[in-house]
Design a protein around this motif. Sequence first.
Motif, PDB file in Angstrom:
ATOM      1  N   ASP A 244       0.429  -1.214  -0.028  1.00 37.51           N
ATOM      2  CA  ASP A 244      -0.188  -0.176  -0.135  1.00 37.51           C
ATOM      3  C   ASP A 244       0.460   1.083  -0.130  1.00 37.51           C
ATOM      4  N   GLU A 245       0.239   2.204  -1.219  1.00 41.23           N
ATOM      5  CA  GLU A 245       1.242   3.708  -0.728  1.00 41.23           C
ATOM      6  C   GLU A 245       0.252   4.343   0.116  1.00 41.23           C
ATOM      7  N   LEU A 246       0.870   4.967   0.851  1.00 42.63           N
ATOM      8  CA  LEU A 246       0.126   5.138   2.073  1.00 42.63           C
ATOM      9  C   LEU A 246       0.201   8.193   2.063  1.00 42.63           C
ATOM     10  N   PRO A 302      -3.891   4.597   3.038  1.00 45.74           N
ATOM     11  CA  PRO A 302      -3.842   4.348   1.577  1.00 45.74           C
ATOM     12  C   PRO A 302      -4.402   5.084   0.896  1.00 45.74           C
ATOM     13  N   TYR A 303      -3.236   4.983  -0.275  1.00 44.45           N
ATOM     14  CA  TYR A 303      -3.745   5.945  -1.574  1.00 44.45           C
ATOM     15  C   TYR A 303      -3.806   4.393  -2.798  1.00 44.45           C
ATOM     16  N   ASP A 311      -6.845  -2.823   1.995  1.00 45.16           N
ATOM     17  CA  ASP A 311      -6.764  -2.848   4.079  1.00 45.16           C
ATOM     18  C   ASP A 311      -7.107  -1.063   3.963  1.00 45.16           C
ATOM     19  N   ASN A 312      -8.695  -0.635   3.529  1.00 44.17           N
ATOM     20  CA  ASN A 312      -9.322   0.799   3.867  1.00 44.17           C
ATOM     21  C   ASN A 312      -9.382   1.027   5.312  1.00 44.17           C
ATOM     22  N   SER A 313      -7.883   1.085   5.844  1.00 47.40           N
ATOM     23  CA  SER A 313      -8.392   1.935   7.585  1.00 47.40           C
ATOM     24  C   SER A 313      -7.275   2.291   7.858  1.00 47.40           C
ATOM     25  N   THR A 314      -6.784   3.124   8.759  1.00 47.05           N
ATOM     26  CA  THR A 314      -6.139   4.221   9.540  1.00 47.05           C
ATOM     27  C   THR A 314      -5.227   3.946  10.007  1.00 47.05           C
ATOM     28  N   LEU A 338      -6.746  13.768   5.511  1.00 44.85           N
ATOM     29  CA  LEU A 338      -6.341  13.411   3.747  1.00 44.85           C
ATOM     30  C   LEU A 338      -6.593  13.227   2.831  1.00 44.85           C
ATOM     31  N   PRO A 339      -6.085  13.671   1.925  1.00 47.08           N
ATOM     32  CA  PRO A 339      -7.068  12.970   0.791  1.00 47.08           C
ATOM     33  C   PRO A 339      -8.398  11.870   0.698  1.00 47.08           C
ATOM     34  N   ALA A 340      -9.174  11.985  -0.487  1.00 41.55           N
ATOM     35  CA  ALA A 340      -9.780  11.041  -1.335  1.00 41.55           C
ATOM     36  C   ALA A 340      -8.798   9.858  -1.260  1.00 41.55           C
ATOM     37  N   LEU A 341      -9.077   8.985  -1.302  1.00 48.37           N
ATOM     38  CA  LEU A 341      -8.759   7.590  -0.986  1.00 48.37           C
ATOM     39  C   LEU A 341      -7.544   7.593  -2.511  1.00 48.37           C
ATOM     40  N   ASN A 342      -9.125   7.694  -3.275  1.00 48.17           N
ATOM     41  CA  ASN A 342      -8.101   7.952  -5.120  1.00 48.17           C
ATOM     42  C   ASN A 342      -8.165   8.848  -5.441  1.00 48.17           C
ATOM     43  N   ALA A 343      -7.524   9.872  -4.756  1.00 48.64           N
ATOM     44  CA  ALA A 343      -6.938  11.424  -5.302  1.00 48.64           C
ATOM     45  C   ALA A 343      -5.882  11.618  -6.213  1.00 48.64           C
TER      46      ALA A 343
END
Length: 582
Positions: A244-246, A302-303, A311-314, A338-343
Amino acid sequence: MGASLPSSPAVVVAFLFAIGFLCVFPDVAAAKAKHAGVTRHYKFDIRLQNVTRLCHTKSLVTVNGKFPGPRIIAREGDRLVVKVVNHVPNNISIHWHGIRQLQSGWFDGPSYITQCPIQTGQSFVYNFTIVGQRGTLFWHAHISWLRATVYGPLIILPKHNASYPFVKPYKEVPIIFGEWWNVDPEAVIKQALQTGAGPNVSDAYTINGLPGPLYNCSKKDTFRLKVKPGKTYLLRLINAALNDELFFSIANHSLTVVEADALYVKPFTTNVLVITPGQTTNVLLKTKPHDPNAAFFMLARPYFTGLGTFDNSTVAGILEYDNSTSALNKRPHFKPVLPALNATSFVMNFTRKFKSLATAKFPANVPQTVQKRFFFTVGLGSNPCPKNQTCQGPNNSSKFSASINNISFILPTTALLQAHFFGKSNGIYTTDFPSVPLRPFNYTGTPPNNTVVTNGTKAIVLPFNTSVEVVLQGTSILGAESHPLHLHGFNFYVVGQGFGNFNPNKDPANFNVVDPAERNTIGVPSGGWVAIRFLADNPGVWFMHCHFDVHLSWGLKMVWIVQDGKLPNQKLLPPPADLPKC
């Protein structure tokens, strides 16, 4: 035998002069000693260790029983000697991520590329010198998914009396992002490769091994950064997560980026940064002039732009001022946005801010002319389902795969560097890796119906000192997503990047060949391309691969073979006597 004084009068005079010089000018001798690199010895015992996170206790493969592993600290010019002893059932190897390994490719670490793995009960000594590098890197296991728990910071300080090209920090703090699985990550990837499906995702992200209070049963397992008002801190950020990119941000505090992948950059300030697996970023954090009597969350999440699960968690850490008068639970807690997940646009804009210092002391030696050009498509694909087997990959009738130029790389059973060095490549690898896609298509448009890849162990051979340009083109096959590409043995310059299909007639006119970012890992933009240049001045066999371990497992990797030059310092040295055997 005892020591005796020299007998020649001339020698005696010289000897007495030298002794007198050292007595009168001891600081000069000490300074010379300081400038010479030293040898630093470490021992890595690979052991199983019970670790508890999220109220789950499990046995992890660790180094010296630590999760994350121990911090390695050296200075530019030092020699590192690390003895790795394997006490676990798994085979192991260690990669020193970002170290150039000049003439010392035997110690780079990727299993079956530069070495056979270290087997149970065996050991191997990694022995290399850090040449012309300083900053933050990291080390990690480089076989299967053992990187999930076997990793740690590698901090290279400047030489003595050499200063940072930015304000001297009050304190330096490594912050390493990782992932936690309640189950065994080795079982996760084994099952995925058997069924052809995407692997199960991690249960949490971690900061320095701790998941933080936003996860179940984890309040006590929270990384806390205690700071003083009015001070400047250097945060050494490392993304060691597997897949995952973060995005990362600290509430109500800005960060000044000063280094990336152990290379100084023109400073710029941001509230949010993006860091891909394999990348490191040093930032300056200036604390508030007075105690704000509040606590501040530091968040990473993640981005992601792909079609699969993630893993859509923080993960959360807490920044707190250590002389606050009120108890922590009574202070207000602020969270960053934080930006949107798909920014994707945010990610592209952020990446474009990185530029080399390009000064006399820290020049940007970008190859101005190119001798070899390559165009690589990077993305997913599929393999047919074997007969008499049910597969859970694309369309539930095939297995997920990944490729470069539609070649999905198969790891050999003999280390490629040994085969190359001893001239025994026959039956192990071929040198016909395609320099361009064999079947061009609209790479970021409607994907082709046929997603099947070709499997093989293929390499590209480069004469020593060849200047190389590679355009890495993302594809939309089975979903467009970013791919963090890591090149072993070299740094490269990011001369251009953009969305859509690379246009060889128009895009090169906009390349930055003056002060482009110098990196060892770069994200190929989701639905776009990136162009890099490097000089093939390091003889050996060098891995290039996606640093998402799931894509690495699926075959998104290839190798460059750089031939020896004519001079002694341009040749790969012979292998060490204790090089592991397959």
